[in-house]
Design a protein around this motif. Structure first.
Motif, PDB file in Angstrom:
ATOM      1  N   GLN A 141       0.833  -1.195   0.000  1.00  0.00           N
ATOM      2  CA  GLN A 141       0.000   0.000   0.000  1.00  0.00           C
ATOM      3  C   GLN A 141       0.876   1.257   0.000  1.00  0.00           C
ATOM      4  OE1 GLN A 141      -3.658  -0.178   2.365  1.00  0.00           O
ATOM      5  NE2 GLN A 141      -3.035   1.737   3.325  1.00  0.00           N
ATOM      6  N   ALA A 142       1.957   1.209   0.782  1.00  0.00           N
ATOM      7  CA  ALA A 142       2.894   2.335   0.798  1.00  0.00           C
ATOM      8  C   ALA A 142       3.533   2.528  -0.573  1.00  0.00           C
ATOM      9  CB  ALA A 142       3.970   2.110   1.854  1.00  0.00           C
ATOM     10  N   LEU A 143       3.842   1.418  -1.240  1.00  0.00           N
ATOM     11  CA  LEU A 143       4.451   1.519  -2.566  1.00  0.00           C
ATOM     12  C   LEU A 143       3.499   2.206  -3.544  1.00  0.00           C
ATOM     13  CD1 LEU A 143       6.751   0.873  -4.528  1.00  0.00           C
ATOM     14  CD2 LEU A 143       5.682  -1.367  -4.911  1.00  0.00           C
ATOM     15  N   GLU A 144       2.226   1.885  -3.474  1.00  0.00           N
ATOM     16  CA  GLU A 144       1.260   2.563  -4.339  1.00  0.00           C
ATOM     17  C   GLU A 144       1.262   4.063  -4.062  1.00  0.00           C
ATOM     18  OE1 GLU A 144      -3.567   2.849  -5.048  1.00  0.00           O
ATOM     19  OE2 GLU A 144      -2.690   0.913  -4.496  1.00  0.00           O
ATOM     20  N   GLU A 145       1.302   4.445  -2.792  1.00  0.00           N
ATOM     21  CA  GLU A 145       1.304   5.864  -2.440  1.00  0.00           C
ATOM     22  C   GLU A 145       2.581   6.545  -2.908  1.00  0.00           C
ATOM     23  OE1 GLU A 145      -0.287   9.362  -0.951  1.00  0.00           O
ATOM     24  OE2 GLU A 145      -1.238   7.396  -1.250  1.00  0.00           O
ATOM     25  N   ILE A 146       3.707   5.853  -2.789  1.00  0.00           N
ATOM     26  CA  ILE A 146       4.988   6.404  -3.240  1.00  0.00           C
ATOM     27  C   ILE A 146       4.951   6.678  -4.738  1.00  0.00           C
ATOM     28  CG2 ILE A 146       7.412   5.798  -3.645  1.00  0.00           C
ATOM     29  CD1 ILE A 146       7.184   4.206  -0.915  1.00  0.00           C
ATOM     30  N   VAL A 147       4.531   5.673  -5.499  1.00  0.00           N
ATOM     31  CA  VAL A 147       4.487   5.831  -6.955  1.00  0.00           C
ATOM     32  C   VAL A 147       3.468   6.896  -7.350  1.00  0.00           C
ATOM     33  CG1 VAL A 147       4.059   4.661  -9.152  1.00  0.00           C
ATOM     34  CG2 VAL A 147       5.258   3.453  -7.311  1.00  0.00           C
ATOM     35  N   SER A 148       2.365   6.956  -6.625  1.00  0.00           N
ATOM     36  CA  SER A 148       1.348   7.966  -6.912  1.00  0.00           C
ATOM     37  C   SER A 148       1.892   9.375  -6.715  1.00  0.00           C
ATOM     38  CB  SER A 148       0.129   7.742  -6.009  1.00  0.00           C
ATOM     39  OG  SER A 148      -0.852   8.720  -6.217  1.00  0.00           O
ATOM     40  N   ARG A 149       2.711   9.562  -5.671  1.00  0.00           N
ATOM     41  CA  ARG A 149       3.244  10.897  -5.379  1.00  0.00           C
ATOM     42  C   ARG A 149       4.417  11.281  -6.277  1.00  0.00           C
ATOM     43  NH1 ARG A 149       3.240  11.673   1.238  1.00  0.00           N
ATOM     44  NH2 ARG A 149       1.103  10.911   1.613  1.00  0.00           N
ATOM     45  N   ALA A 150       5.054  10.284  -6.881  1.00  0.00           N
ATOM     46  CA  ALA A 150       6.217  10.580  -7.732  1.00  0.00           C
ATOM     47  C   ALA A 150       5.792  11.447  -8.918  1.00  0.00           C
ATOM     48  CB  ALA A 150       6.844   9.287  -8.224  1.00  0.00           C
ATOM     49  N   GLN A 151       6.559  12.488  -9.192  1.00  0.00           N
ATOM     50  CA  GLN A 151       6.185  13.409 -10.262  1.00  0.00           C
ATOM     51  C   GLN A 151       6.703  12.954 -11.619  1.00  0.00           C
ATOM     52  OE1 GLN A 151       5.973  17.452  -9.606  1.00  0.00           O
ATOM     53  NE2 GLN A 151       4.917  17.043  -7.706  1.00  0.00           N
ATOM     54  N   ASP A 152       7.959  12.551 -11.675  1.00  0.00           N
ATOM     55  CA  ASP A 152       8.549  12.185 -12.966  1.00  0.00           C
ATOM     56  C   ASP A 152       9.110  10.769 -12.983  1.00  0.00           C
ATOM     57  OD1 ASP A 152       8.185  14.753 -14.232  1.00  0.00           O
ATOM     58  OD2 ASP A 152       9.747  15.491 -12.883  1.00  0.00           O
ATOM     59  N   GLU A 153       9.716  10.348 -11.874  1.00  0.00           N
ATOM     60  CA  GLU A 153      10.351   9.036 -11.856  1.00  0.00           C
ATOM     61  C   GLU A 153      10.518   8.535 -10.427  1.00  0.00           C
ATOM     62  OE1 GLU A 153      14.224   9.443 -13.628  1.00  0.00           O
ATOM     63  OE2 GLU A 153      14.995  10.675 -11.986  1.00  0.00           O
ATOM     64  N   ILE A 154      10.718   7.237 -10.320  1.00  0.00           N
ATOM     65  CA  ILE A 154      11.078   6.594  -9.059  1.00  0.00           C
ATOM     66  C   ILE A 154      12.555   6.236  -9.144  1.00  0.00           C
ATOM     67  CG2 ILE A 154      10.706   4.597  -7.572  1.00  0.00           C
ATOM     68  CD1 ILE A 154       8.355   6.407  -7.567  1.00  0.00           C
ATOM     69  N   GLN A 192      13.472  -6.030   2.234  1.00  0.00           N
ATOM     70  CA  GLN A 192      12.317  -5.465   1.520  1.00  0.00           C
ATOM     71  C   GLN A 192      11.683  -4.323   2.300  1.00  0.00           C
ATOM     72  OE1 GLN A 192       8.278  -7.215   2.117  1.00  0.00           O
ATOM     73  NE2 GLN A 192       8.747  -8.169   0.143  1.00  0.00           N
ATOM     74  N   ARG A 193      11.458  -4.554   3.598  1.00  0.00           N
ATOM     75  CA  ARG A 193      10.822  -3.521   4.421  1.00  0.00           C
ATOM     76  C   ARG A 193      11.739  -2.304   4.582  1.00  0.00           C
ATOM     77  NH1 ARG A 193       6.581  -6.597   6.787  1.00  0.00           N
ATOM     78  NH2 ARG A 193       6.378  -8.329   5.317  1.00  0.00           N
ATOM     79  N   GLU A 194      13.055  -2.560   4.673  1.00  0.00           N
ATOM     80  CA  GLU A 194      13.997  -1.448   4.799  1.00  0.00           C
ATOM     81  C   GLU A 194      13.971  -0.570   3.548  1.00  0.00           C
ATOM     82  OE1 GLU A 194      17.705  -3.346   5.533  1.00  0.00           O
ATOM     83  OE2 GLU A 194      17.333  -3.665   7.679  1.00  0.00           O
ATOM     84  N   VAL A 195      13.915  -1.204   2.374  1.00  0.00           N
ATOM     85  CA  VAL A 195      13.862  -0.453   1.115  1.00  0.00           C
ATOM     86  C   VAL A 195      12.613   0.410   1.069  1.00  0.00           C
ATOM     87  CG1 VAL A 195      13.611  -0.666  -1.391  1.00  0.00           C
ATOM     88  CG2 VAL A 195      15.252  -2.128  -0.185  1.00  0.00           C
ATOM     89  N   VAL A 196      11.464  -0.182   1.436  1.00  0.00           N
ATOM     90  CA  VAL A 196      10.207   0.564   1.359  1.00  0.00           C
ATOM     91  C   VAL A 196      10.183   1.684   2.388  1.00  0.00           C
ATOM     92  CG1 VAL A 196       7.701   0.409   1.581  1.00  0.00           C
ATOM     93  CG2 VAL A 196       8.955  -1.410   0.411  1.00  0.00           C
ATOM     94  N   ARG A 197      10.679   1.415   3.589  1.00  0.00           N
ATOM     95  CA  ARG A 197      10.701   2.460   4.620  1.00  0.00           C
ATOM     96  C   ARG A 197      11.561   3.653   4.176  1.00  0.00           C
ATOM     97  NH1 ARG A 197       8.535   2.341   9.446  1.00  0.00           N
ATOM     98  NH2 ARG A 197       7.524   0.431  10.185  1.00  0.00           N
ATOM     99  N   LYS A 198      12.691   3.352   3.579  1.00  0.00           N
ATOM    100  CA  LYS A 198      13.557   4.429   3.111  1.00  0.00           C
ATOM    101  C   LYS A 198      12.861   5.252   2.026  1.00  0.00           C
ATOM    102  CE  LYS A 198      18.213   5.364   1.348  1.00  0.00           C
ATOM    103  NZ  LYS A 198      19.521   4.769   0.945  1.00  0.00           N
ATOM    104  N   ALA A 200       9.586   5.463   1.603  1.00  0.00           N
ATOM    105  CA  ALA A 200       8.442   6.130   2.232  1.00  0.00           C
ATOM    106  C   ALA A 200       8.873   7.389   2.974  1.00  0.00           C
ATOM    107  CB  ALA A 200       7.729   5.165   3.172  1.00  0.00           C
ATOM    108  N   ASP A 201      10.001   7.304   3.669  1.00  0.00           N
ATOM    109  CA  ASP A 201      10.514   8.474   4.385  1.00  0.00           C
ATOM    110  C   ASP A 201      10.763   9.636   3.430  1.00  0.00           C
ATOM    111  OD1 ASP A 201      10.408   7.138   6.782  1.00  0.00           O
ATOM    112  OD2 ASP A 201      12.548   6.646   6.841  1.00  0.00           O
ATOM    113  N   GLY A 202      11.254   9.302   2.238  1.00  0.00           N
ATOM    114  CA  GLY A 202      11.537  10.342   1.253  1.00  0.00           C
ATOM    115  C   GLY A 202      10.290  11.031   0.730  1.00  0.00           C
ATOM    116  N   TYR A 203       9.151  10.353   0.849  1.00  0.00           N
ATOM    117  CA  TYR A 203       7.893  10.934   0.364  1.00  0.00           C
ATOM    118  C   TYR A 203       6.976  11.344   1.517  1.00  0.00           C
ATOM    119  CZ  TYR A 203       8.970   9.606  -4.430  1.00  0.00           C
ATOM    120  OH  TYR A 203       9.552   9.507  -5.676  1.00  0.00           O
ATOM    121  N   GLY A 204       7.511  11.361   2.736  1.00  0.00           N
ATOM    122  CA  GLY A 204       6.733  11.810   3.886  1.00  0.00           C
ATOM    123  C   GLY A 204       5.612  10.863   4.287  1.00  0.00           C
TER     124      GLY A 204
END
Length: 353
Positions: A141-154, A192-198, A200-204
């Motif tokens: 779910q966090a990954l969906e939010e991260i990609v949704s907030r990304a403006q140009d690229e991940i 996996q969780r460490e990657v997503v947390r990092k 997620a932190d970048g996208y607040g």
């Protein structure tokens, strides 16, 4: 790619339905029962989004009610997992359906529970115990939010190299999500969780707060568990893929989740659900471990119906997903016939290898 696969699958299933082949196959493919798996039950959004990759985990209350009507019209009993075991072991051929919900989402209590309560029908709720403790990671779910907030690229670090995925348009976001999701699924779960947390932190994004918002706490689960219609099952502590863990860690995840539930609810669960549940997440070693851990049943997400032969494989039971992309009684009629899964499984009754 995911949308193309979904469209192709829908076309194939529609063809199977409209030819009537599923009705001809049903006496050979329907088995004695089916276990349905669900995640979220909540109203459809007022304005559906083009980028919503986790929509597959959501069905509406109206669709759930219509499925229950369809099951009743087909003459199947809705029973608990305990009763399913009794029927399998006794050789009872009266067909049945079990309903199961993974992860303990709050909308299960708000929208699904009243539907079952009104009809007096049982269901099972599988709880990964870190979630009601408020420490879970709903990383998909966090990954969906991260990609949704990304403006140009991940931008990710993959195997020591920078990985850039375009994410400006909805089509690009869907492709980026799919690529990152399956890459993450292949990683060690802690990494996996460490990657997503990092990310997620970048996208607040606060993963723990998101979990607390989405998932029931122990008091809510305790209220549901007090109803005899509700069975609480174990689902590991951290929602890790059991097959990827060393044996001792896998057993700790299973037994530890049962211990935690017993501590909170006063009753030790005897039913277990493997997180993710596909062959890469739960295999023969893990089915044996679930039995050694004291569970009466363990369910997967391997597609299939229940047959009498499953009484010898109670910790490797198949389930059929009520998928948000397939909210049509045409598809559920096919599911109840068992025909799509017989074709998928080469007409073998048990897939536990």
């Amino acid at each position: 790619m995911a949308k193309v696969k979904t469209a192709m699958m829908k076309a194939a299933m529609s063809g199977l339905y409209h030819t009537g082949a599923h009705r001809l196959l049903a006496p050979y493919t329907q088995g004695v029962g089916v276990i349905f798996t669900l995640h979220h039950v909540r109203p459809a959004p007022a304005a559906p989004k083009e980028f919503a990759p986790n929509r597959i985990l959501e069905v509406t209350p109206e669709f759930l009610s219509s499925v229950l009507d369809q099951v009743a019209d087909a003459g199947l009993d809705v029973i608990s997992l305990d009763d399913a075991v009794t029927r399998l072991e006794s050789g009872d051929e009266k067909r049945f359906v079990c309903f199961t919900f993974d992860d303990g989402y709050r909308d299960n209590r708000q929208y699904a529970y009243p539907i079952f309560k009104q009809r007096g029908l049982p269901f099972t709720l599988y709880v990964p115990t870190d979630y009601p403790d408020g420490h879970g990671d709903l990383w998909w779910q966090a990954l969906e939010e991260i990609v949704s907030r990304a403006q140009d690229e991940i931008v990710l670090c993959r195997q020591g190299e920078t990985w850039r995925l375009p994410a400006a348009t909805d089509a690009e976001k869907n492709r980026a999500f799919e690529e990152v999701y399956w890459w993450l699924r292949g990683l060690d779960d802690v990494v996996q969780r460490e990657v997503v947390r990092k990310l997620a932190d970048g996208y607040g994004i606060d993963l723990s707060a998101e979990c607390r918002d989405e998932v029931m706490g122990w008091d809510e689960i305790r209220t549901m568990a007090a109803d005899p219609l509700v069975t609480i099952g174990a689902h590991t502590k951290h929602h890790y893929a059991i097959a990827k863990l060393p044996e001792a860690k896998a057993m700790e995840e299973m037994v530890g989740s049962a211990d935690r539930i017993a501590e909170e609810l006063g009753t030790r669960p005897v039913h277990f659900a493997f997180p993710y549940g596909d062959p890469g997440s739960a295999g023969p070693r893990d089915f044996k471990l679930a039995e050694e851990a004291g569970f009466k049943t363990a369910v997967t997400t391997r597609k299939g119906m229940l047959f009498a032969d499953h009484r010898q494989h109670l910790t490797a039971l198949p389930r059929v997903s009520l998928n948000g992309d397939y909210q049509s009684l045409t598809y559920t009629a096919l599911y109840l016939s068992g025909a799509p899964f017989a074709l998928w499984n080469g007409f073998q009754h048990v897939n536990a290898a």
